[in-house]
Design a protein around this motif. Sequence first.
Motif, mmCIF file in Angstrom:
data_model
loop_
_atom_site.group_PDB
_atom_site.id
_atom_site.type_symbol
_atom_site.label_atom_id
_atom_site.label_comp_id
_atom_site.label_asym_id
_atom_site.label_seq_id
_atom_site.Cartn_x
_atom_site.Cartn_y
_atom_site.Cartn_z
ATOM 1 N N TYR A 36 -8.145 -4.715 3.945
ATOM 2 C CA TYR A 36 -7.424 -4.932 5.192
ATOM 3 C C TYR A 36 -6.366 -3.855 5.329
ATOM 4 O O TYR A 36 -5.691 -3.520 4.361
ATOM 5 N N SER A 37 -6.242 -3.307 6.511
ATOM 6 C CA SER A 37 -5.177 -2.328 6.732
ATOM 7 C C SER A 37 -4.379 -2.714 7.964
ATOM 8 O O SER A 37 -4.896 -3.331 8.892
ATOM 9 N N THR A 38 -3.134 -2.333 7.963
ATOM 10 C CA THR A 38 -2.262 -2.610 9.094
ATOM 11 C C THR A 38 -2.437 -1.528 10.141
ATOM 12 O O THR A 38 -3.015 -0.477 9.879
ATOM 13 N N GLU A 90 -0.504 0.251 -3.211
ATOM 14 C CA GLU A 90 -0.391 -0.849 -2.253
ATOM 15 C C GLU A 90 -1.786 -1.136 -1.724
ATOM 16 O O GLU A 90 -2.492 -0.220 -1.302
ATOM 17 N N GLY A 97 -4.146 -3.901 0.735
ATOM 18 C CA GLY A 97 -4.263 -5.015 1.653
ATOM 19 C C GLY A 97 -5.690 -5.537 1.608
ATOM 20 O O GLY A 97 -6.632 -4.755 1.621
ATOM 21 N N ALA A 154 -4.836 -12.769 -5.793
ATOM 22 C CA ALA A 154 -3.919 -11.625 -5.726
ATOM 23 C C ALA A 154 -3.536 -11.147 -7.128
ATOM 24 O O ALA A 154 -3.499 -9.940 -7.384
ATOM 25 N N GLN A 210 -4.361 -7.469 -8.791
ATOM 26 C CA GLN A 210 -3.365 -6.621 -9.442
ATOM 27 C C GLN A 210 -3.836 -6.187 -10.827
ATOM 28 O O GLN A 210 -3.770 -5.007 -11.175
ATOM 29 N N ASN A 232 1.219 -3.511 -5.457
ATOM 30 C CA ASN A 232 1.718 -4.423 -4.432
ATOM 31 C C ASN A 232 0.552 -4.867 -3.561
ATOM 32 O O ASN A 232 -0.196 -4.044 -3.041
ATOM 33 N N VAL A 233 0.407 -6.181 -3.419
ATOM 34 C CA VAL A 233 -0.728 -6.762 -2.718
ATOM 35 C C VAL A 233 -0.263 -7.403 -1.417
ATOM 36 O O VAL A 233 0.747 -8.104 -1.392
ATOM 37 N N HIS A 234 -1.003 -7.142 -0.346
ATOM 38 C CA HIS A 234 -0.738 -7.742 0.964
ATOM 39 C C HIS A 234 -2.006 -8.478 1.400
ATOM 40 O O HIS A 234 -3.050 -7.856 1.553
ATOM 41 N N GLY A 240 -3.918 -10.030 4.231
ATOM 42 C CA GLY A 240 -3.872 -9.909 5.681
ATOM 43 C C GLY A 240 -4.511 -11.040 6.439
ATOM 44 O O GLY A 240 -4.380 -11.138 7.651
#
Length: 135
Positions: free
Chosen positions: A42-44, A75, A77, A90, A94, A113-115, A117
């Motif tokens: 996933y990307s922002t 980072e 996502g 998550a 990692q 760092n995990v996001h 989405g």
Amino acid sequence: MADHKEYWSTESDQGSIRISEDVVASIAALATSETAGVSGLYSTLTSDIVSFLSKKNLSKGVRIEIGEEGTVKIEIGFLALFGHNICEVAKQVQESVRSSVESMTGLKVTEVNVHVGGVTFAPAPAAEEQPAEQE
């Protein structure tokens, strides 16, 4: 080389070694996508704009920052698959990313760092079980 990528470089008596940030991002993306409970990367919108401007999008949803002394910050996502414990997934992402990047590149991963989405659902079983066509 005329490109503007970050590289980690080292010299030895046999020559030099250069590892591109794209290589590290690909390793991280593959490790993430192979983790149980991950539906996809996933990307922002911001990272989509950055990847569009840089004309490359090899590992959508992964951002790499190569630091001093062979360190790297990552980072990621991703989209979680419904029914899985998101915190556990998550943590597994990692660990998997850290382990894969360190073992394949020799770089020291200082942060992953995990996001998360969103959550996706598995396709309905009825859609997969269609009757066979008769000849």
